[in-house]
Motif scaffolding. Structure first.
Motif, short mmCIF file in Angstrom:
data_model
loop_
_atom_site.label_atom_id
_atom_site.label_comp_id
_atom_site.label_asym_id
_atom_site.label_seq_id
_atom_site.Cartn_x
_atom_site.Cartn_y
_atom_site.Cartn_z
N THR A 146 83.11 -4.28 1.72
CA THR A 146 82.83 -5.68 1.43
C THR A 146 81.85 -6.25 2.44
O THR A 146 82.23 -6.56 3.56
CB THR A 146 84.14 -6.51 1.46
N PRO A 147 80.57 -6.39 2.07
CA PRO A 147 79.63 -6.98 3.00
C PRO A 147 79.85 -8.49 3.11
O PRO A 147 80.00 -9.17 2.11
CB PRO A 147 78.26 -6.67 2.39
N VAL A 148 79.89 -9.00 4.32
CA VAL A 148 80.03 -10.43 4.57
C VAL A 148 78.77 -10.85 5.29
O VAL A 148 78.45 -10.33 6.36
CB VAL A 148 81.28 -10.72 5.44
N ALA A 149 78.02 -11.78 4.73
CA ALA A 149 76.72 -12.15 5.29
C ALA A 149 76.85 -12.87 6.63
O ALA A 149 76.05 -12.66 7.52
CB ALA A 149 75.95 -13.01 4.31
N GLY A 175 74.32 -10.52 0.38
CA GLY A 175 74.72 -9.23 0.92
C GLY A 175 74.72 -9.23 2.43
O GLY A 175 74.88 -10.26 3.08
N PRO A 176 74.47 -8.07 3.00
CA PRO A 176 74.47 -7.95 4.46
C PRO A 176 73.34 -8.76 5.10
O PRO A 176 72.36 -9.09 4.45
CB PRO A 176 74.23 -6.46 4.70
N ARG A 233 70.10 -8.95 7.07
CA ARG A 233 69.02 -7.97 7.06
C ARG A 233 67.91 -8.37 8.02
O ARG A 233 67.52 -9.53 8.09
CB ARG A 233 68.46 -7.85 5.65
N THR A 265 70.56 -3.61 9.02
CA THR A 265 71.50 -4.48 8.33
C THR A 265 72.79 -4.58 9.12
O THR A 265 73.14 -3.68 9.89
CB THR A 265 71.82 -3.99 6.90
N ARG A 279 76.98 -6.09 8.76
CA ARG A 279 78.10 -6.66 8.01
C ARG A 279 79.14 -7.06 9.03
O ARG A 279 79.47 -6.28 9.92
CB ARG A 279 78.68 -5.64 7.03
N GLY A 328 83.00 -8.30 9.60
CA GLY A 328 84.30 -8.33 8.94
C GLY A 328 85.05 -9.62 9.17
O GLY A 328 84.65 -10.49 9.95
N ARG A 346 74.71 4.56 11.38
CA ARG A 346 75.71 3.49 11.24
C ARG A 346 76.47 3.37 12.55
O ARG A 346 76.87 4.36 13.15
CB ARG A 346 76.68 3.79 10.10
N THR A 405 79.61 -3.78 11.32
CA THR A 405 78.93 -2.56 10.91
C THR A 405 77.43 -2.81 11.01
O THR A 405 76.92 -3.77 10.42
CB THR A 405 79.28 -2.19 9.45
#
Length: 165
Positions: free
Chosen positions: A15-18, A39-40, A42, A57, A59, A61, A124, A135
């Motif tokens: 689940t990407p959280v901006a 999305g993420p 960027r 990118t 993300r 949590g 990553r 992430t």
């Protein structure tokens, strides 16, 4: 690894959280905020910057998600499992992901991953920041050497740590 940690890591990786309150991200020098969407977060190379051809990118949590990394050995075991690989795969299939390299940098994990659904391996980083699991990904073009990608991943990690004291 406990079921709670496994489920939390899977949720975080899928689940990407901006944006998330309390976590500030500053990219390495030469990278600027990219296109905004849901999305993420960027970052693209800034115009005229002399940096490797890469997209960064991030993300962030949910609050408390950093607890998933309280024991780095358990985290490594989980991400190496079929459930962990499926959570990291772009199509959700464990068979799609191969961990080519894995190392720790303090409380962070730095990985080189190959995902069959993507054209080339990417870096990553998983790092707990301000109570949240963050992430960071570095995806390069074919011309970018693996070592340059790793250097960017580590610079991104350094900036994330620096900006979150």
């Amino acid at each position: 690894m406990s079921i709670w940690i496994s489920n939390l890591l899977a949720l975080m990786l899928l689940t990407p959280v901006a944006q998330a309150a309390g976590v500030a991200l500053i990219p390495p020098a030469g990278f600027c905020m990219g296109a905004e969407d849901t999305g993420p977060i960027r970052y693209d190379p800034c115009a005229g910057a002399d940096v490797p051809p890469a997209i960064l990118t991030a993300r962030i949590g949910a609050e408390g998600s950093a607890g998933a990394m309280h024991d780095i050995r358990e985290t490594v075991a989980w991400i190496s499992s079929d459930a962990g690989k499926a959570a990291m795969a772009s199509r959700g299939l464990a068979a799609d992901v191969q961990i080519l390299e894995l190392s720790s940098r303090g409380d962070a994990l730095v990985m080189l991953l190959r995902d069959r659904a993507l054209p080339k391996p990417f870096w990553r980083v998983l790092v707990p920041l301000r109570g949240r699991l963050v992430t960071l990904d570095v995806t390069g073009e074919d011309a970018m050497p693996i070592a340059a990608g790793r250097a960017l991943a580590e610079a991104f990690l350094g900036q994330a740590r620096k900006s979150n004291g």
